[in-house]
Design a protein around this motif. Sequence first.
Motif, short mmCIF file in Angstrom:
data_model
loop_
_atom_site.label_atom_id
_atom_site.label_comp_id
_atom_site.label_asym_id
_atom_site.label_seq_id
_atom_site.Cartn_x
_atom_site.Cartn_y
_atom_site.Cartn_z
N LEU A 277 38.02 35.72 39.80
CA LEU A 277 37.33 34.75 38.98
C LEU A 277 37.06 35.40 37.64
O LEU A 277 36.45 36.47 37.57
CB LEU A 277 36.00 34.34 39.60
CG LEU A 277 35.97 33.67 40.96
CD1 LEU A 277 34.54 33.25 41.28
CD2 LEU A 277 36.90 32.47 41.00
N ASN A 278 37.51 34.76 36.57
CA ASN A 278 37.22 35.21 35.22
C ASN A 278 35.99 34.44 34.75
O ASN A 278 36.07 33.29 34.33
CB ASN A 278 38.42 34.95 34.31
CG ASN A 278 39.68 35.58 34.86
OD1 ASN A 278 39.69 36.75 35.21
ND2 ASN A 278 40.75 34.80 34.95
N LEU A 279 34.84 35.08 34.86
CA LEU A 279 33.58 34.38 34.67
C LEU A 279 33.32 34.00 33.22
O LEU A 279 32.60 33.05 32.94
CB LEU A 279 32.43 35.23 35.21
CG LEU A 279 32.55 35.58 36.70
CD1 LEU A 279 31.53 36.62 37.09
CD2 LEU A 279 32.41 34.33 37.55
N ALA A 280 33.89 34.75 32.29
CA ALA A 280 33.67 34.46 30.87
C ALA A 280 34.22 33.11 30.45
O ALA A 280 33.66 32.44 29.57
CB ALA A 280 34.27 35.57 30.01
N ASP A 281 35.35 32.70 31.08
CA ASP A 281 35.94 31.41 30.70
C ASP A 281 36.04 30.45 31.89
O ASP A 281 36.72 29.43 31.80
CB ASP A 281 37.30 31.60 30.04
CG ASP A 281 38.32 32.28 30.96
OD1 ASP A 281 38.01 32.50 32.15
OD2 ASP A 281 39.43 32.59 30.48
N SER A 282 35.40 30.79 33.02
CA SER A 282 35.37 29.91 34.20
C SER A 282 36.75 29.50 34.67
O SER A 282 37.05 28.32 34.90
CB SER A 282 34.51 28.66 33.93
OG SER A 282 33.17 29.02 33.70
N THR A 283 37.64 30.50 34.80
CA THR A 283 38.97 30.26 35.37
C THR A 283 39.18 31.19 36.57
O THR A 283 38.53 32.22 36.70
CB THR A 283 40.09 30.51 34.35
OG1 THR A 283 40.06 31.89 33.93
CG2 THR A 283 39.94 29.59 33.15
N TYR A 284 40.09 30.78 37.44
CA TYR A 284 40.45 31.61 38.58
C TYR A 284 41.96 31.76 38.63
O TYR A 284 42.71 30.95 38.07
CB TYR A 284 39.93 31.02 39.89
CG TYR A 284 40.69 29.79 40.36
CD1 TYR A 284 41.73 29.87 41.28
CD2 TYR A 284 40.38 28.52 39.84
CE1 TYR A 284 42.43 28.74 41.69
CE2 TYR A 284 41.07 27.40 40.24
CZ TYR A 284 42.09 27.50 41.17
OH TYR A 284 42.79 26.39 41.56
N GLU A 285 42.44 32.80 39.28
CA GLU A 285 43.87 33.05 39.40
C GLU A 285 44.12 34.07 40.50
O GLU A 285 43.18 34.66 41.05
CB GLU A 285 44.43 33.58 38.08
CG GLU A 285 43.79 34.88 37.62
CD GLU A 285 44.14 35.23 36.19
OE1 GLU A 285 45.34 35.35 35.91
OE2 GLU A 285 43.21 35.39 35.37
N LEU A 286 45.38 34.28 40.82
CA LEU A 286 45.75 35.31 41.78
C LEU A 286 45.84 36.66 41.09
O LEU A 286 46.38 36.77 39.99
CB LEU A 286 47.11 34.99 42.42
CG LEU A 286 47.15 33.86 43.46
CD1 LEU A 286 48.59 33.61 43.89
CD2 LEU A 286 46.28 34.22 44.65
N ALA A 287 45.31 37.67 41.75
CA ALA A 287 45.50 39.04 41.29
C ALA A 287 46.60 39.74 42.07
O ALA A 287 47.21 40.68 41.58
CB ALA A 287 44.20 39.83 41.43
N TYR A 288 46.84 39.28 43.31
CA TYR A 288 47.92 39.83 44.13
C TYR A 288 48.30 38.81 45.19
O TYR A 288 47.43 38.17 45.79
CB TYR A 288 47.47 41.14 44.80
CG TYR A 288 48.49 41.69 45.78
CD1 TYR A 288 49.56 42.45 45.32
CD2 TYR A 288 48.38 41.44 47.14
CE1 TYR A 288 50.51 42.94 46.20
CE2 TYR A 288 49.32 41.94 48.03
CZ TYR A 288 50.39 42.69 47.57
OH TYR A 288 51.32 43.18 48.43
N ASP A 289 49.61 38.66 45.43
CA ASP A 289 50.11 37.74 46.44
C ASP A 289 51.38 38.34 47.02
O ASP A 289 52.41 38.40 46.34
CB ASP A 289 50.39 36.37 45.81
CG ASP A 289 50.85 35.34 46.83
OD1 ASP A 289 51.10 34.19 46.42
OD2 ASP A 289 50.96 35.66 48.03
N ASP A 290 51.32 38.79 48.28
CA ASP A 290 52.48 39.49 48.84
C ASP A 290 53.68 38.57 49.05
O ASP A 290 54.81 39.03 49.14
CB ASP A 290 52.11 40.20 50.14
CG ASP A 290 51.98 39.27 51.34
OD1 ASP A 290 51.76 38.07 51.15
OD2 ASP A 290 52.10 39.77 52.47
#
Length: 385
Positions: A277-290
Amino acid sequence: MERRSFLRGAIIGSSAAAFGGTLWRGAAYADPAQPGAGPYGALGSADANGIQLPAGFSSRVVARSGQTVGGTSYTWHNAPDGGACYVDGSGWIYVSNSEINPSGGASALKFSSTGAITGAYRILSDTRQNCAGGKTPWNTWLSCEEVSLGYVYEADPWGVNPSVRRAAMGRFKHEAAAADPVRRVVYLTEDETNGCLYRFIPTTWGDLSSGTLQVLKAGTGTSGGFTWATVPDPDGSPTATRSQVSGSKKFNGGEGCYYADDTVWFTTKGDNRVWQLNLADSTYELAYDDSLVSGSAPLTGVDNVTGSSSGDLYVAEDGGNMEICVITPDDVVAPFLRITGQSGSEITGPAFSPNGSRLYFSSQRGTSGSSSGGITYEVTGPFRA
């Protein structure tokens, strides 16, 4: 730690994977069989404790389930799980949960400035299946029950003050907790196949006796914006907390959780992913996906997670190759250590000593594959500052 996205856009060998309509670029997956794999180099042969480490690192056993801790009369608990370290004068304390049901609870190991064990004792009793948890900025331990309608308990790492049930933080299958001193909230993961990510907003920061439980709302994709919505009934009965808010985002088996510098990282074991979660801009994303890695994935069975002052993430495996893998700020993913001969176990409770020179963790079931066979380790070496 630096705020960053570890694996947005990875080109693996000569192949590229599409993600969210963009090209993954810039991530390196180190081969542990090759010299120079990862920031610490290749893993060496297993040492006397059955642990493979990079050159310059060494391990020791600091506690075994069912046995007295060296120099004390205290018997270490079964199934050691989530853990954290605390400054104690010139030394430190390592706290560890016990993931058994009933009894559960948590214990602590006390170390001198030289790393000698000077004490061991119970800090939480009569709870159920205490899995992970988290450290608070006011130096208490949040121990989470991984059972239906489980509670969070707040315990004193020094074992002086009595532990307290924190019912306002919600009743669900708790896993991990991560405190955010900037926004004055605590993030909570839920170990269900359709679990949620929560945050608890205390009425008064530093006092978890009352407050508001909220759940993350977002779309069904792997990236985008998010908001928070209040859970009407944190007691979770008769309607589970994860089912009370329309549009709450579902995660497949929430596990470890870690906060640093406006970012929350958490793992989901059902799909072997690390999220952020990128709290500064209220976005989420994957950091790792096997699933987007060509060939053999370097990290499988994601579970507990912690970070170091260098900005590296350390992710423990539940199964997999029994490794703790490191994800670096420049997007290298590689094994940092591997435990051999314990395929029936899982690695739990990674936490650094306050000066960052020692890493503590456990093999929950050790060589026996039983909760009574847990082993707690310390690794010392030239960790990156």
